[in-house]
Scaffold this motif. Structure first.
Motif, PDB file in Angstrom:
ATOM      1  N   GLU A  60       0.828  -1.206   0.000  1.00  0.00           N
ATOM      2  CA  GLU A  60       0.000   0.000   0.000  1.00  0.00           C
ATOM      3  C   GLU A  60       0.863   1.258   0.000  1.00  0.00           C
ATOM      4  O   GLU A  60       0.555   2.238  -0.680  1.00  0.00           O
ATOM      5  N   SER A  61       1.952   1.233   0.748  1.00  0.00           N
ATOM      6  CA  SER A  61       2.854   2.377   0.799  1.00  0.00           C
ATOM      7  C   SER A  61       3.497   2.632  -0.565  1.00  0.00           C
ATOM      8  O   SER A  61       3.582   3.777  -1.023  1.00  0.00           O
ATOM      9  N   LEU A  62       3.943   1.567  -1.213  1.00  0.00           N
ATOM     10  CA  LEU A  62       4.557   1.719  -2.530  1.00  0.00           C
ATOM     11  C   LEU A  62       3.543   2.238  -3.549  1.00  0.00           C
ATOM     12  O   LEU A  62       3.858   3.122  -4.348  1.00  0.00           O
ATOM     13  N   ASN A  63       2.324   1.712  -3.517  1.00  0.00           N
ATOM     14  CA  ASN A  63       1.286   2.203  -4.426  1.00  0.00           C
ATOM     15  C   ASN A  63       1.000   3.686  -4.195  1.00  0.00           C
ATOM     16  O   ASN A  63       0.809   4.445  -5.148  1.00  0.00           O
ATOM     17  N   ALA A  64       0.979   4.110  -2.938  1.00  0.00           N
ATOM     18  CA  ALA A  64       0.754   5.530  -2.636  1.00  0.00           C
ATOM     19  C   ALA A  64       1.903   6.380  -3.181  1.00  0.00           C
ATOM     20  O   ALA A  64       1.677   7.476  -3.711  1.00  0.00           O
ATOM     21  N   ARG A  65       3.125   5.875  -3.060  1.00  0.00           N
ATOM     22  CA  ARG A  65       4.269   6.602  -3.598  1.00  0.00           C
ATOM     23  C   ARG A  65       4.207   6.689  -5.119  1.00  0.00           C
ATOM     24  O   ARG A  65       4.540   7.714  -5.715  1.00  0.00           O
ATOM     25  N   PHE A  66       3.775   5.599  -5.775  1.00  0.00           N
ATOM     26  CA  PHE A  66       3.603   5.621  -7.231  1.00  0.00           C
ATOM     27  C   PHE A  66       2.566   6.664  -7.640  1.00  0.00           C
ATOM     28  O   PHE A  66       2.777   7.429  -8.577  1.00  0.00           O
ATOM     29  N   ARG A  67       1.431   6.686  -6.944  1.00  0.00           N
ATOM     30  CA  ARG A  67       0.377   7.659  -7.278  1.00  0.00           C
ATOM     31  C   ARG A  67       0.881   9.088  -7.110  1.00  0.00           C
ATOM     32  O   ARG A  67       0.646   9.947  -7.956  1.00  0.00           O
ATOM     33  N   ALA A  68       1.580   9.337  -6.003  1.00  0.00           N
ATOM     34  CA  ALA A  68       2.096  10.688  -5.762  1.00  0.00           C
ATOM     35  C   ALA A  68       3.109  11.095  -6.835  1.00  0.00           C
ATOM     36  O   ALA A  68       3.085  12.225  -7.324  1.00  0.00           O
ATOM     37  N   ALA A  69       3.983  10.184  -7.209  1.00  0.00           N
ATOM     38  CA  ALA A  69       5.017  10.502  -8.199  1.00  0.00           C
ATOM     39  C   ALA A  69       4.410  10.785  -9.565  1.00  0.00           C
ATOM     40  O   ALA A  69       4.851  11.702 -10.265  1.00  0.00           O
ATOM     41  N   THR A  70       3.413  10.029  -9.957  1.00  0.00           N
ATOM     42  CA  THR A  70       2.815  10.244 -11.278  1.00  0.00           C
ATOM     43  C   THR A  70       1.866  11.433 -11.270  1.00  0.00           C
ATOM     44  O   THR A  70       1.758  12.143 -12.264  1.00  0.00           O
ATOM     45  N   ARG A  71       1.207  11.685 -10.162  1.00  0.00           N
ATOM     46  CA  ARG A  71       0.281  12.819 -10.081  1.00  0.00           C
ATOM     47  C   ARG A  71       1.030  14.144 -10.176  1.00  0.00           C
ATOM     48  O   ARG A  71       0.579  15.083 -10.816  1.00  0.00           O
ATOM     49  N   ARG A  72       2.206  14.221  -9.570  1.00  0.00           N
ATOM     50  CA  ARG A  72       2.992  15.460  -9.579  1.00  0.00           C
ATOM     51  C   ARG A  72       3.479  15.832 -10.970  1.00  0.00           C
ATOM     52  O   ARG A  72       3.698  16.990 -11.268  1.00  0.00           O
ATOM     53  N   ARG A  73       3.675  14.849 -11.816  1.00  0.00           N
ATOM     54  CA  ARG A  73       4.275  15.113 -13.117  1.00  0.00           C
ATOM     55  C   ARG A  73       3.261  15.274 -14.238  1.00  0.00           C
ATOM     56  O   ARG A  73       3.620  15.586 -15.354  1.00  0.00           O
ATOM     57  N   GLY A  74       2.015  15.018 -13.964  1.00  0.00           N
ATOM     58  CA  GLY A  74       0.996  15.206 -15.003  1.00  0.00           C
ATOM     59  C   GLY A  74       1.078  14.161 -16.088  1.00  0.00           C
ATOM     60  O   GLY A  74       1.096  12.975 -15.806  1.00  0.00           O
ATOM     61  N   HIS A  75       1.180  14.604 -17.334  1.00  0.00           N
ATOM     62  CA  HIS A  75       1.191  13.687 -18.474  1.00  0.00           C
ATOM     63  C   HIS A  75       2.610  13.304 -18.850  1.00  0.00           C
ATOM     64  O   HIS A  75       3.551  14.083 -18.691  1.00  0.00           O
ATOM     65  N   PHE A  76       2.754  12.108 -19.400  1.00  0.00           N
ATOM     66  CA  PHE A  76       4.054  11.609 -19.829  1.00  0.00           C
ATOM     67  C   PHE A  76       4.076  11.523 -21.349  1.00  0.00           C
ATOM     68  O   PHE A  76       3.080  11.142 -21.962  1.00  0.00           O
ATOM     69  N   PRO A  77       5.205  11.833 -21.971  1.00  0.00           N
ATOM     70  CA  PRO A  77       5.268  11.785 -23.435  1.00  0.00           C
ATOM     71  C   PRO A  77       5.143  10.367 -23.989  1.00  0.00           C
ATOM     72  O   PRO A  77       4.629  10.176 -25.079  1.00  0.00           O
ATOM     73  N   ASP A  78       5.627   9.371 -23.218  1.00  0.00           N
ATOM     74  CA  ASP A  78       5.502   7.982 -23.664  1.00  0.00           C
ATOM     75  C   ASP A  78       5.581   7.052 -22.455  1.00  0.00           C
ATOM     76  O   ASP A  78       5.814   7.480 -21.320  1.00  0.00           O
ATOM     77  N   GLU A  79       5.407   5.766 -22.708  1.00  0.00           N
ATOM     78  CA  GLU A  79       5.388   4.784 -21.630  1.00  0.00           C
ATOM     79  C   GLU A  79       6.742   4.687 -20.935  1.00  0.00           C
ATOM     80  O   GLU A  79       6.814   4.506 -19.714  1.00  0.00           O
ATOM     81  N   ASP A  80       7.823   4.817 -21.686  1.00  0.00           N
ATOM     82  CA  ASP A  80       9.159   4.737 -21.086  1.00  0.00           C
ATOM     83  C   ASP A  80       9.384   5.835 -20.051  1.00  0.00           C
ATOM     84  O   ASP A  80      10.026   5.602 -19.016  1.00  0.00           O
ATOM     85  N   ALA A  81       8.873   7.006 -20.291  1.00  0.00           N
ATOM     86  CA  ALA A  81       9.020   8.117 -19.339  1.00  0.00           C
ATOM     87  C   ALA A  81       8.296   7.787 -18.034  1.00  0.00           C
ATOM     88  O   ALA A  81       8.823   8.027 -16.939  1.00  0.00           O
ATOM     89  N   ALA A  82       7.104   7.226 -18.139  1.00  0.00           N
ATOM     90  CA  ALA A  82       6.344   6.856 -16.944  1.00  0.00           C
ATOM     91  C   ALA A  82       7.057   5.743 -16.178  1.00  0.00           C
ATOM     92  O   ALA A  82       7.156   5.796 -14.945  1.00  0.00           O
ATOM     93  N   LEU A  83       7.575   4.753 -16.887  1.00  0.00           N
ATOM     94  CA  LEU A  83       8.280   3.658 -16.230  1.00  0.00           C
ATOM     95  C   LEU A  83       9.550   4.144 -15.534  1.00  0.00           C
ATOM     96  O   LEU A  83       9.910   3.656 -14.473  1.00  0.00           O
ATOM     97  N   LYS A  84      10.221   5.128 -16.129  1.00  0.00           N
ATOM     98  CA  LYS A  84      11.423   5.684 -15.510  1.00  0.00           C
ATOM     99  C   LYS A  84      11.094   6.361 -14.182  1.00  0.00           C
ATOM    100  O   LYS A  84      11.802   6.201 -13.191  1.00  0.00           O
ATOM    101  N   VAL A  85       9.983   7.099 -14.154  1.00  0.00           N
ATOM    102  CA  VAL A  85       9.563   7.758 -12.912  1.00  0.00           C
ATOM    103  C   VAL A  85       9.245   6.713 -11.844  1.00  0.00           C
ATOM    104  O   VAL A  85       9.631   6.859 -10.680  1.00  0.00           O
ATOM    105  N   LEU A  86       8.538   5.644 -12.228  1.00  0.00           N
ATOM    106  CA  LEU A  86       8.205   4.594 -11.260  1.00  0.00           C
ATOM    107  C   LEU A  86       9.469   3.897 -10.759  1.00  0.00           C
ATOM    108  O   LEU A  86       9.593   3.602  -9.565  1.00  0.00           O
ATOM    109  N   TYR A  87      10.413   3.651 -11.656  1.00  0.00           N
ATOM    110  CA  TYR A  87      11.677   3.023 -11.278  1.00  0.00           C
ATOM    111  C   TYR A  87      12.430   3.900 -10.266  1.00  0.00           C
ATOM    112  O   TYR A  87      12.912   3.418  -9.241  1.00  0.00           O
ATOM    113  N   LEU A  88      12.517   5.184 -10.539  1.00  0.00           N
ATOM    114  CA  LEU A  88      13.215   6.091  -9.627  1.00  0.00           C
ATOM    115  C   LEU A  88      12.485   6.205  -8.291  1.00  0.00           C
ATOM    116  O   LEU A  88      13.116   6.372  -7.243  1.00  0.00           O
ATOM    117  N   THR A  89      11.169   6.082  -8.314  1.00  0.00           N
ATOM    118  CA  THR A  89      10.393   6.112  -7.071  1.00  0.00           C
ATOM    119  C   THR A  89      10.732   4.907  -6.203  1.00  0.00           C
ATOM    120  O   THR A  89      10.855   5.027  -4.985  1.00  0.00           O
TER     121      THR A  89
END
Length: 125
Positions: A60-89
């Motif tokens: 649950e904690s990791l899912n909350a961190r994923f939601r926060a990380a993606t919500r802060r950045r808005g839209h992603f240009p492609d899937e790789d950009a989103a996966l990079k953010v999740l990886y860094l999270t």
């Protein structure tokens, strides 16, 4: 109930629990009684795997961190950009937390039981 070694022990623990709380929370106790047959297969797992299943705070904690990380950045240009953010999270350490490394206590014994029980599914054996 979750740590009971046998089904009979789990039933005894549930009876004690129900006796203490049924007056205050009758709907909850009734739900446990209705769903008991769904809970019983859980007791077939070894204790180490049971703990892994019923302790979901890390997930649950990791899912909350994923939601926060993606919500802060808005839209992603492609899937790789989103996966990079999740990886860094996932890699980000949380020094203000009780468990900053995110390591699970007793993971070696849990992994050993998983490999013995489900090694063919995990590709370990």
């Amino acid at each position: 109930m979750y740590t009971a070694p046998t089904l009979a022990e789990a039933e005894d623990r549930f009876a004690e629990f129900a006796a203490g709380w049924e007056g205050t929370y009758p709907a909850m106790i009734a739900m446990w009684r209705r769903m008991w047959s769904e809970f019983v297969p859980f007791l077939d797992f070894p204790p180490e795997i049971r703990k892994l299943i019923y302790t979901t705070n890390g997930i649950e904690s990791l899912n909350a961190r994923f939601r926060a990380a993606t919500r802060r950045r808005g839209h992603f240009p492609d899937e790789d950009a989103a996966l990079k953010v999740l990886y860094l999270t996932v890699l980000e350490r949380r020094p203000n937390r009780a468990n900053p490394t995110g390591q699970i206590a007793g993971w070696k014994s849990i992994l050993n039981v998983l490999s013995l029980t489900y090694g063919d599914r995990l590709g370990i054996n």
